[in-house]
Design a protein around this motif. Structure first.
Motif, PDB file in Angstrom:
ATOM      1  N   LEU A 180     -11.454  -8.464  47.700  1.00  0.00           N
ATOM      2  CA  LEU A 180     -10.598  -8.139  46.571  1.00  0.00           C
ATOM      3  C   LEU A 180     -10.728  -9.213  45.502  1.00  0.00           C
ATOM      4  O   LEU A 180     -10.581 -10.401  45.788  1.00  0.00           O
ATOM      5  CB  LEU A 180      -9.140  -8.042  47.017  1.00  0.00           C
ATOM      6  N   VAL A 181     -11.012  -8.804  44.295  1.00  0.00           N
ATOM      7  CA  VAL A 181     -11.005  -9.699  43.145  1.00  0.00           C
ATOM      8  C   VAL A 181      -9.701  -9.437  42.398  1.00  0.00           C
ATOM      9  O   VAL A 181      -9.503  -8.342  41.868  1.00  0.00           O
ATOM     10  CB  VAL A 181     -12.220  -9.457  42.220  1.00  0.00           C
ATOM     11  N   PRO A 182      -8.785 -10.423  42.368  1.00  0.00           N
ATOM     12  CA  PRO A 182      -7.469 -10.176  41.781  1.00  0.00           C
ATOM     13  C   PRO A 182      -7.559  -9.822  40.299  1.00  0.00           C
ATOM     14  O   PRO A 182      -8.450 -10.278  39.577  1.00  0.00           O
ATOM     15  CB  PRO A 182      -6.729 -11.503  41.985  1.00  0.00           C
ATOM     16  N   GLY A 183      -6.615  -9.030  39.847  1.00  0.00           N
ATOM     17  CA  GLY A 183      -6.557  -8.686  38.441  1.00  0.00           C
ATOM     18  C   GLY A 183      -6.049  -9.838  37.602  1.00  0.00           C
ATOM     19  O   GLY A 183      -5.459 -10.792  38.113  1.00  0.00           O
ATOM     20  N   GLY A 184      -6.297  -9.759  36.294  1.00  0.00           N
ATOM     21  CA  GLY A 184      -5.842 -10.793  35.386  1.00  0.00           C
ATOM     22  C   GLY A 184      -6.954 -11.258  34.473  1.00  0.00           C
ATOM     23  O   GLY A 184      -8.101 -10.801  34.563  1.00  0.00           O
ATOM     24  N   GLY A 352     -23.869 -20.742  48.772  1.00  0.00           N
ATOM     25  CA  GLY A 352     -23.844 -20.218  47.418  1.00  0.00           C
ATOM     26  C   GLY A 352     -22.732 -19.215  47.177  1.00  0.00           C
ATOM     27  O   GLY A 352     -22.660 -18.619  46.106  1.00  0.00           O
ATOM     28  N   GLU A 353     -21.846 -19.063  48.163  1.00  0.00           N
ATOM     29  CA  GLU A 353     -20.759 -18.084  48.067  1.00  0.00           C
ATOM     30  C   GLU A 353     -19.758 -18.460  46.976  1.00  0.00           C
ATOM     31  O   GLU A 353     -19.488 -19.635  46.741  1.00  0.00           O
ATOM     32  CB  GLU A 353     -20.072 -18.022  49.427  1.00  0.00           C
ATOM     33  N   SER A 354     -19.193 -17.456  46.331  1.00  0.00           N
ATOM     34  CA  SER A 354     -18.176 -17.701  45.314  1.00  0.00           C
ATOM     35  C   SER A 354     -16.835 -18.013  45.977  1.00  0.00           C
ATOM     36  O   SER A 354     -16.641 -17.723  47.167  1.00  0.00           O
ATOM     37  CB  SER A 354     -18.020 -16.472  44.411  1.00  0.00           C
ATOM     38  N   PRO A 355     -15.882 -18.590  45.226  1.00  0.00           N
ATOM     39  CA  PRO A 355     -14.564 -18.858  45.812  1.00  0.00           C
ATOM     40  C   PRO A 355     -13.884 -17.607  46.360  1.00  0.00           C
ATOM     41  O   PRO A 355     -13.037 -17.700  47.262  1.00  0.00           O
ATOM     42  CB  PRO A 355     -13.769 -19.446  44.642  1.00  0.00           C
ATOM     43  N   LEU A 356     -14.249 -16.447  45.840  1.00  0.00           N
ATOM     44  CA  LEU A 356     -13.657 -15.199  46.303  1.00  0.00           C
ATOM     45  C   LEU A 356     -14.386 -14.614  47.504  1.00  0.00           C
ATOM     46  O   LEU A 356     -13.976 -13.575  48.036  1.00  0.00           O
ATOM     47  CB  LEU A 356     -13.633 -14.187  45.155  1.00  0.00           C
ATOM     48  N   GLY A 357     -15.500 -15.267  47.923  1.00  0.00           N
ATOM     49  CA  GLY A 357     -16.195 -14.834  49.125  1.00  0.00           C
ATOM     50  C   GLY A 357     -17.351 -13.892  48.905  1.00  0.00           C
ATOM     51  O   GLY A 357     -17.802 -13.224  49.847  1.00  0.00           O
ATOM     52  N   VAL A 358     -17.888 -13.816  47.682  1.00  0.00           N
ATOM     53  CA  VAL A 358     -19.015 -12.935  47.381  1.00  0.00           C
ATOM     54  C   VAL A 358     -20.310 -13.742  47.483  1.00  0.00           C
ATOM     55  O   VAL A 358     -20.393 -14.861  46.977  1.00  0.00           O
ATOM     56  CB  VAL A 358     -18.878 -12.307  45.981  1.00  0.00           C
ATOM     57  N   ARG A 359     -21.320 -13.179  48.140  1.00  0.00           N
ATOM     58  CA  ARG A 359     -22.582 -13.882  48.377  1.00  0.00           C
ATOM     59  C   ARG A 359     -23.741 -13.311  47.555  1.00  0.00           C
ATOM     60  O   ARG A 359     -23.732 -12.155  47.155  1.00  0.00           O
ATOM     61  CB  ARG A 359     -22.959 -13.814  49.857  1.00  0.00           C
ATOM     62  N   GLN A 360     -24.728 -14.162  47.352  1.00  0.00           N
ATOM     63  CA  GLN A 360     -26.009 -13.780  46.726  1.00  0.00           C
ATOM     64  C   GLN A 360     -25.836 -13.184  45.331  1.00  0.00           C
ATOM     65  O   GLN A 360     -26.586 -12.308  44.920  1.00  0.00           O
ATOM     66  CB  GLN A 360     -26.767 -12.816  47.641  1.00  0.00           C
TER      67      GLN A 360
END
Length: 439
Positions: A180-184, A352-360
């Motif tokens: 989930l990528v939070p709204g805002g 290389g993962e983003s803080p939200l947990g998305v890879r590559q």
């Protein structure tokens, strides 16, 4: 106090390193085949390799020697020949191109003079010289053409000419399929990245509703399920334009794939191999990516959604340069720079993962988005309109993230690529998204 990142010696070293790295790659791509392969046109979609070689150097001469250095033109008579907007790719073999030996000599002579200019340039005073922008622009331009030449090598018929080690094997990814990528709001684009190109600017706030994003790009195995379920034969998954396109051109699978009994094979840089199930799918056009997403009950992410997933750090409510933070890419972060000649398995590069947990999100495959290529609010063309401005509009779709064929100098969290939705020869894949609240 002067920021050490903008110290003249540091900038000069960075410019030298990126120019040298680009030229080493150009040399590899133009020396691994014989001269007839350099002058041949391997596809009407692409230029002869020897055109790219001389075009790279002509752009370097025009911007770094003439504009920055104030030097007289070396070969003004060839400017028109190597003007990418004057001659479409399909017509370039008919031009009086420099033969391979002369093109190499020209490239070496230009580069030698550029290094003299680099030693004496003050990195301030004009927008072109500020923070070494012009040198960074030319390094990025050469690396972009290196990627183009690598595409030509993939289209080229004949035996294997390039080799590279495969990415390290990783266990099959068993993490969550989406996050989930939070709204805002978040800050999109940049006003501070010194070598960012005009279409990445300026930084501005974007409001993005909450959505779910795939953790990894869509894999070959997942895409094969779409094919097996009749994805290419079911009109309802396709836009009208996409359905007409695949019917007109008899498209039934990604480019370079063919069926062999019960398995799929692909041709990759002169080698035929079984399609690896855990790699991100490659060589699909926007219409194919969009159709798969519809079939899966999902959609392609917008460009703003993609960038928020890649750059937004909710802990500090800030946008980072890369998914992993502000540090330049390292081998543990992403598959870049033609280090390998294929994408790494889905789920690779946890560092290389983003803080939200998305890879590559950086490297491996360019990722199609749902968005048209449009200017940001406050956009200003610089240093010439033909880099971005003339391409804005609904004809081009945005790709993000870079591929294994992209060098780090030409790839960052704000970098924007674009192409026609029919293009498949590029190193393109995708991931899917869904709005929060949808199932």
């Amino acid at each position: 106090m002067t920021d050490p990142a903008f110290d003249a010696d540091t900038l000069r070293e960075r410019a030298l390193t990126t120019l040298t790295t680009a030229r080493a790659r150009t040399t590899l791509l133009t020396s691994c085949v014989e001269d007839p392969d350099l002058t041949a046109q391997h596809s009407p979609l692409m230029s002869p390799l020897v055109w790219d070689l001389a075009h790279i150097s002509n752009q370097e001469e025009q911007w770094l020697l003439r504009t920055v250095g104030g030097r007289d033109a070396m070969r003004p008579e060839i400017d028109g020949i190597y003007d990418a907007f004057e001659h479409p790719r399909a017509a370039r073999p008919t031009l009086p191109l420099l033969p391979p030996t002369e093109a190499r000599h020209y490239a070496a002579e230009v580069r030698g003079r550029v290094l003299d200019i680099l030693e004496s340039t003050a990195f301030h005073g004009t927008r072109l010289t500020e923070a070494g922008f012009a040198f960074g622009m030319i390094a990025q331009h050469e690396q972009q053409h290196d990627e183009t030449m690598l595409i030509t090598h993939q289209l080229r018929k004949g035996p294997q000419a390039l080799t590279a080690p495969d990415p390290d094997p990783v266990p099959l990814f068993t993490g969550p399929s989406e996050v989930l990528v939070p709204g805002g709001p978040f800050t999109m684009g940049t006003s501070t990245e010194p070598w960012a190109l005009d279409n990445e600017r300026p930084a501005h706030r974007r409001e993005v509703p909450a959505f779910y994003m795939d953790v990894t790009p869509v894999t070959n195995a997942a895409y094969q399920a779409f094919i097996a379920d009749g994805g290419y034969d079911t009109e309802r998954w396709w836009t009208p334009e996409g359905w007409a396109h695949i019917r007109q051109h008899s498209i039934h699978a990604p480019l370079f794939w063919r069926r062999d009994g019960k398995q799929w094979l692909r041709r990759r840089f002169g080698v035929t191999e079984v399609v690896p199930p855990d790699e991100p799918v490659l060589h699909v056009c926007w219409y194919e990516a969009d159709a798969y997403a519809r079939w899966a009950g999902r959609r392609l992410p917008t460009e703003a959604e993609w960038e928020k997933a890649a750059r937004h750090d909710p802990a500090g409510d800030r946008s980072t340069r890369y998914p992993w933070g502000d540090a330049d890419p390292a081998p543990e972060h992403a598959n870049l720079g033609q280090r390998h000649l294929r994408p790494a398995p889905a789920g690779s590069y946890p560092e290389g993962e983003s803080p939200l947990g998305v890879r590559q999100l950086i490297g491996d495959v360019w990722e199609w988005t749902a968005s048209d290529f449009l200017p940001y609010p406050g956009f200003q063309a610089f240093p010439y309109k033909e880099y971005s401005d003339v391409f804005f509009g609904p004809e081009h779709k945005v790709l993000r993230g870079g591929s294994f064929a992209v060098d780090a100098v030409a790839c960052r969290g704000t970098f924007r690529n674009w192409d026609y939705p029919i293009r498949r020869q590029i190193f393109s894949g995708f991931r899917t998204a869904r709005s929060a609240g949808t199932v």
